[in-house]
Write a protein that holds these residues in place. Structure first.
Motif, mmCIF file in Angstrom:
data_model
loop_
_atom_site.group_PDB
_atom_site.id
_atom_site.type_symbol
_atom_site.label_atom_id
_atom_site.label_comp_id
_atom_site.label_asym_id
_atom_site.label_seq_id
_atom_site.Cartn_x
_atom_site.Cartn_y
_atom_site.Cartn_z
ATOM 1 N N SER A 30 0.778 -1.224 0.185
ATOM 2 C CA SER A 30 -0.259 0.046 0.100
ATOM 3 C C SER A 30 0.735 1.164 -0.073
ATOM 4 O O SER A 30 0.709 2.078 -1.265
ATOM 5 N N TRP A 41 -8.491 -6.001 4.424
ATOM 6 C CA TRP A 41 -8.702 -6.554 2.860
ATOM 7 C C TRP A 41 -8.954 -7.967 2.253
ATOM 8 O O TRP A 41 -9.546 -7.689 1.388
ATOM 9 N N THR A 99 -12.516 -8.943 3.644
ATOM 10 C CA THR A 99 -13.658 -7.949 3.402
ATOM 11 C C THR A 99 -13.615 -7.977 1.048
ATOM 12 O O THR A 99 -14.848 -7.464 0.802
ATOM 13 N N GLY A 100 -12.965 -7.341 0.865
ATOM 14 C CA GLY A 100 -12.267 -7.395 -0.073
ATOM 15 C C GLY A 100 -12.487 -5.534 -0.486
ATOM 16 O O GLY A 100 -12.365 -5.181 -1.239
ATOM 17 N N ASN A 101 -12.238 -5.370 0.704
ATOM 18 C CA ASN A 101 -12.823 -3.117 0.796
ATOM 19 C C ASN A 101 -11.583 -3.057 0.141
ATOM 20 O O ASN A 101 -10.386 -3.131 1.169
ATOM 21 N N ASP A 102 -11.462 -2.065 -0.742
ATOM 22 C CA ASP A 102 -10.185 -1.418 -1.157
ATOM 23 C C ASP A 102 -10.061 -0.113 -0.034
ATOM 24 O O ASP A 102 -8.660 0.177 -0.487
ATOM 25 N N LEU A 103 -10.557 0.012 0.388
ATOM 26 C CA LEU A 103 -10.146 1.693 1.752
ATOM 27 C C LEU A 103 -9.055 0.740 2.597
ATOM 28 O O LEU A 103 -8.158 1.572 2.919
ATOM 29 N N PHE A 104 -9.580 -0.378 2.858
ATOM 30 C CA PHE A 104 -8.404 -1.001 3.950
ATOM 31 C C PHE A 104 -6.973 -0.438 3.342
ATOM 32 O O PHE A 104 -5.941 -0.730 3.982
ATOM 33 N N ARG A 105 -6.727 -0.229 1.998
ATOM 34 C CA ARG A 105 -5.673 -1.059 1.525
ATOM 35 C C ARG A 105 -5.061 0.319 0.159
ATOM 36 O O ARG A 105 -3.938 0.220 0.555
ATOM 37 N N GLU A 106 -5.953 1.536 0.762
ATOM 38 C CA GLU A 106 -5.493 3.161 0.695
ATOM 39 C C GLU A 106 -4.280 3.241 1.719
ATOM 40 O O GLU A 106 -4.686 3.399 2.804
#
Length: 243
Positions: A104, A166, A169-176
């Motif tokens: 990230s 990430w 959940t597959g939520n890309d917010l956690f990778r920002e």
């Protein structure tokens, strides 16, 4: 002992390089933990994030084993303590910092590498403080069963929380990067902080804190004191202990 030495060389055959043979098992486990930490970086370079996390987690498992095995074999040594600290810096400081950067922080326009360095340096400072206080006479946190700051393996685990979220959940917010950067800096600060944190010795249930343990101990003591064969006396003493 002098009788244990080779008369031709004067060297104890049970020691290699000044290290007793029984110390090789825990030291080998420590070195293996270091290898798994670096293997996590190799998986991160190939973008195999699940394997990268698994490698560092397994390094933490090995880190928890080496000290126990050393105590079991009575193989504690200064060499083992220094090797353990160096392994911890690499496996739980450098490796997580590299993994987070590749995952990230590399996308940050500025200071992404600085945040990764802060995590690695925080781990190194935490272990340096631990080593410098190892022989100190007064250690209030340790005497109370607590650690000072977050231990290195726990710090690595906390640093990977965004990666866990990430992956689950597959939520890309956690990778920002703007989520990962303050999180990594916060973990680095916690490792070098003076905040007392729980250790295994502090969370063990003491016998006096287990409900009913004192009453059970009184019953056992009363049963042992019943030296006469008359059952009535024994029952009377046990009943009085219940009150």
């Amino acid at each position: 002992m002098a009788g244990d030495r080779d008369p031709r060389t004067g060297v104890d055959p049970r020691r290699i390089g000044g290290i007793p043979l029984r110390a090789f098992a825990p030291n080998a486990i420590t070195a293996l933990a270091l290898c798994f930490g670096l293997t996590g970086v190799r998986f991160a370079i190939g973008e195999e994030w699940e394997k990268a996390l698994a490698a560092v987690i397994f390094a933490g498992v090995l880190d928890g084993m080496d000290g126990r095995i050393a105590r079991l074999l009575r193989a504690q040594s200064k060499f083992g303590a220094e090797l353990d600290s160096l392994s911890d810096v690499i496996a739980f400081g450098v490796a997580p910092a590299m993994i987070l950067f590749l995952w990230s922080l590399d996308d940050a326009p500025k200071f992404g590498w600085t945040a990764a360095l802060a995590l690695a340096v925080g781990c190194a400072l935490r272990l340096a403080r631990f080593n410098s206080r190892m022989d100190a006479d007064v250690q209030p946190h340790k005497s109370a069963g607590f650690n000072t700051g977050i231990p290195a393996p726990a710090g690595a685990g906390l640093a990977f929380v965004p990666v866990y979220l990430w992956l689950s959940t597959g939520n890309d917010l956690f990778r920002e990067w703007y989520v990962v950067m303050p999180w990594a800096l916060g973990v680095a600060m916690l490792m070098i902080s003076a905040i007392p944190t729980y250790s295994w010795s502090s969370i063990r249930l003491r016998r006096s804190r287990i409900p009913g343990s004192s009453r059970l101990a009184k019953r056992k003591a009363s049963s042992r004191r019943c030296s006469t064969p008359r059952p009535a006396n024994c029952l009377a003493r046990i009943w009085s202990a219940r009150k």
